[in-house]
Enzyme design. Structure first.
Site, PDB file in Angstrom:
ATOM      1  N   LYS A 177       6.190  -2.205 -25.522  1.00 20.99           N
ATOM      2  CA  LYS A 177       7.015  -3.379 -25.816  1.00 20.99           C
ATOM      3  C   LYS A 177       7.296  -3.405 -27.308  1.00 20.99           C
ATOM      4  O   LYS A 177       6.387  -3.523 -28.130  1.00 20.99           O
ATOM      5  CB  LYS A 177       6.282  -4.649 -25.387  1.00 20.99           C
ATOM      6  N   LYS A 230      10.251  -1.904 -22.732  1.00 21.25           N
ATOM      7  CA  LYS A 230      11.013  -3.118 -23.014  1.00 21.25           C
ATOM      8  C   LYS A 230      11.377  -3.178 -24.477  1.00 21.25           C
ATOM      9  O   LYS A 230      10.483  -2.979 -25.296  1.00 21.25           O
ATOM     10  CB  LYS A 230      10.147  -4.321 -22.634  1.00 21.25           C
TER      11      LYS A 230
END
Ligand code: PBG
Length: 306
Positions: A177, A230
């Site tokens: 992330k 992400k």
């Protein structure tokens, strides 16, 4: 001969659930997306389910925030209540719950903050995250998805879930992330912008791809069942590399800013929405993601059905 085909079953649809009754609050920077009270969240989940989307991802906006993120692990918290309501109404729809503290913290960080040292306390935060995941599983969550990026949280969630009798609940870990500008609209939607500092202490540097593979390896070792990259579109090379280094299912999160960017261009008449969205999302699948989390999911399912 087509190599990549999108299907509604590729998608998970995020829903922002807010405390309060009969709320349907549009999010200005995300046209078509709303903060929904539980009754409306159930209806939105039903709409997704009817379109063939297999799962929803729940984010909670509690009515009160504090410095211990109490709303995150409250058995009567907004996500716990929404999970029960959706599982009651639609037992076969998968409910995935976001495991993070930022939406419940008055300061908006993903962990507990030591204000004097100006630091996030990793291990204390991990304990609260494990309690959060366990209370969500208790409420009926089918999959828990930690998005906090604290170190060691996948192992902690796994042992807490197992201890509490939720051995069967898988962990979809946000493994790679990035500290991304593309979360901006989400922070409006979830009312979770950090009040001071930023998230670069725990989220990844956009310049790093090998580090993503290390983060993935750690999460796999700790017991992750699905690994996630992400955001999605600026990181398709990372999606591909993760796909090639693990046998686990790979998820990619087509985040709020990716959605808003396209929507804004469409609203200006600069892009054809259906073609642009299908092309972008086909790219994410072609890169190697087999689960795509996207705010476009209902639109895509509708277009694919037409
Ligand atoms: C919470 C979380 C964020 C997103 C998902 N979980 C925001 C953040 O880290 O600031 C972003 C999702 C999106 O932008 O759509 N930690």
């Amino acid at each position: 001969m087509r190599e990549t085909e999108l299907s509604p079953s590729d998608f998970i649809y995020p829903i922002f659930v807010t405390a309060g009754e009969d709320v349907r609050n549009p999010i200005a920077s995300m046209p078509g997306i709303f903060q929904l009270s539980i009754n409306h969240a159930v209806e939105e989940a039903r709409r997704a389910h009817d379109l063939g989307i297999p799962g929803v991802l729940l984010f909670g906006i509690p009515d009160e925030k504090d410095e211990a993120a109490s709303g995150a692990y409250d058995p009567e918290g907004v996500v716990q209540l929404a999970t029960r309501a959706i599982k009651d109404a639609l037992p076969e729809l998968l409910v995935v719950t976001d495991v993070c503290l930022c939406e419940y913290m008055s300061h908006g960080h993903c962990g507990v903050v030591d204000r004097e040292r100006g630091e996030i306390l990793n291990d204390v935060s991990v304990e609260l995250l494990a309690r959060t995941a366990s209370s969500q599983a208790e409420a009926g969550a089918d999959i828990v998805a930690p998005s906090d990026m604290m170190d060691g949280r996948v192992a902690a969630l796994r042992s807490e879930l197992d201890r509490e009798g939720h051995e069967g609940v898988p962990i979809m870990a946000y493994s790679a992330k990035y500290a991304s500008a593309f979360y901006g609209p989400f922070r409006e939607a979830a009312e979770s912008a950090p009040q001071f500092g930023d998230r670069r202490g725990y989220q990844m540097d956009p310049a790093n791809a090998r580090e993503a593979l290390r983060e993935v390896a750690l999460d796999v070792e700790e017991g992750a069942d699905v690994v996630m990259v992400k955001p999605a579109l600026p990181y398709l090379d990372v999606v591909r590399r993760v796909r090639e280094t693990t046998d686990l299912p790979v998820a990619a999160y087509n985040v709020s800013g990716e959605y808003s960017m396209l929507k804004a261009a469409v609203q200006n008449g600069w892009l054809d929405e259906e073609r642009a969205v299908l092309e972008a999302l086909t790219g994410i699948k072609r890169a190697g993601a087999e689960i795509i989390i996207s705010y476009h999911a209902p639109d895509i399912a509708r277009w694919l059905a037409e």
